[in-house]
Design an enzyme around this catalytic site. Structure first.
Site, PDB file in Angstrom:
ATOM      1  N   LYS A 103       0.866  -1.182   0.000  1.00 16.91           N
ATOM      2  CA  LYS A 103       0.000   0.000   0.000  1.00 16.91           C
ATOM      3  C   LYS A 103       0.902   1.231   0.000  1.00 16.91           C
ATOM      4  O   LYS A 103       1.704   1.419   0.917  1.00 16.91           O
ATOM      5  CB  LYS A 103      -0.909   0.013   1.226  1.00 16.91           C
ATOM      6  CG  LYS A 103      -1.822   1.228   1.269  1.00 16.91           C
ATOM      7  CD  LYS A 103      -2.551   1.296   2.603  1.00 16.91           C
ATOM      8  CE  LYS A 103      -3.261   2.642   2.718  1.00 16.91           C
ATOM      9  NZ  LYS A 103      -3.706   2.899   4.092  1.00 16.91           N
ATOM     10  N   THR A 154      -9.037   3.499  12.590  1.00 22.91           N
ATOM     11  CA  THR A 154      -9.291   4.338  13.760  1.00 22.91           C
ATOM     12  C   THR A 154     -10.676   4.117  14.355  1.00 22.91           C
ATOM     13  O   THR A 154     -10.823   4.056  15.584  1.00 22.91           O
ATOM     14  CB  THR A 154      -9.121   5.825  13.396  1.00 22.91           C
ATOM     15  OG1 THR A 154      -7.803   6.026  12.893  1.00 22.91           O
ATOM     16  CG2 THR A 154      -9.336   6.723  14.602  1.00 22.91           C
TER      17      THR A 154
END
Length: 257
Positions: free
Chosen positions: A95, A205
């Protein structure tokens, strides 16, 4: 009926990609199991032995690891981290994150294109994180990206689909998997993104900061599954004005005394 998607030469059934950046090592395994995720992102600083306790010891062996280039400020640094990841993790998935803006943590799209082109030529399965822009997405596709990963909102903000209209353009115009990354704060937002037609959701998150991490991971899993079912079922029409009765309005009382 099978409903999978491909990245590189691998097929995946779960459309929930789990970030691992904010969990304790002890909680990551539980989050993965409740999410039923098949791909987990890892930052190289947590995966290199000797730096600190190795997160890889807590991730099941059947999980596809997606190392990221977190910390890279330009294409050159991203390429170095990607090569290190390949050596350490023995995989081709990467990524790309190139961020030099320390206030808003927005990706540098143009350095990301450069890194994507270099790494795709080296055989990496490149998954670039980007600010949603159609021209940049086309350039990433042409550079060899395996998917496009637009942000929904700034990293860690939990603010939801702020860039919704731009993501829809990418869905409509780019013939690659579109994986929404960053900013998704609620299961309902993940569901909405999948209903739009994105291929998968990456979240970190929203789960890591929940009071009950395993339960929130499971909530995201179900929301993503519901969104996918709704997308496949094709959502009903939306009336801009007026209303449409769901039951007959006339004739029921005809002949009734």
């Amino acid at each position: 009926m099978k409903d999978s998607f491909k990245l590189g030469n691998k097929e995946f059934n779960s459309r929930f990609i789990l970030g691992s950046g904010k969990y304790s090592n002890e909680l990551i395994n539980s989050a993965i199991n409740y999410a039923e995720a098949e791909i987990v992102t890892v930052a190289m600083r947590r995966a290199v032995s000797g730096v600190q306790e190795n997160i890889l010891d807590y991730i099941p062996k059947n999980i596809t690891l997606l190392p990221n280039t977190s910390g890279a400020r330009n294409a050159e640094e991203a390429v170095k981290i990607a090569r290190l990841a390949r050596e350490c993790i023995q995989g081709d998935f990467i990524k790309i994150e190139v961020i030099k803006d320390s206030k808003y943590l927005l990706p540098d799209n143009y350095e990301t294109i450069k890194a994507t082109e270099i790494l795709a030529k080296e055989g990496f399965i490149v998954m670039p994180y980007m600010y949603p822009d159609l021209n940049v997405a086309r350039a990433l596709r042409d550079a060899g990206a395996s998917c496009i990963m637009p942000l929904a909102a700034p990293i860690g903000s939990n603010r939801g689909l702020i860039t919704k209209e731009f993501i829809q353009i990418l869905i409509d115009e780019i013939d690659l998997p579109i994986i929404v990354d960053a900013g998704i704060g609620k299961p309902s937002q993940a569901c909405e993104a999948i209903e739009m037609g994105v291929t998968a959701i990456m979240a970190n998150t929203a789960i890591a900061t929940a009071n009950d991490i395993p339960r929130m991971a499971r909530a995201f899993k179900y929301a993503i599954q519901a969104g996918r079912e709704a997308y496949l079922a094709k959502l009903g029409r939306v009336l801009e004005k007026g209303a449409s009765a769901s039951s007959p309005l006339t004739g029921f009382l005809n002949g009734v005394e």
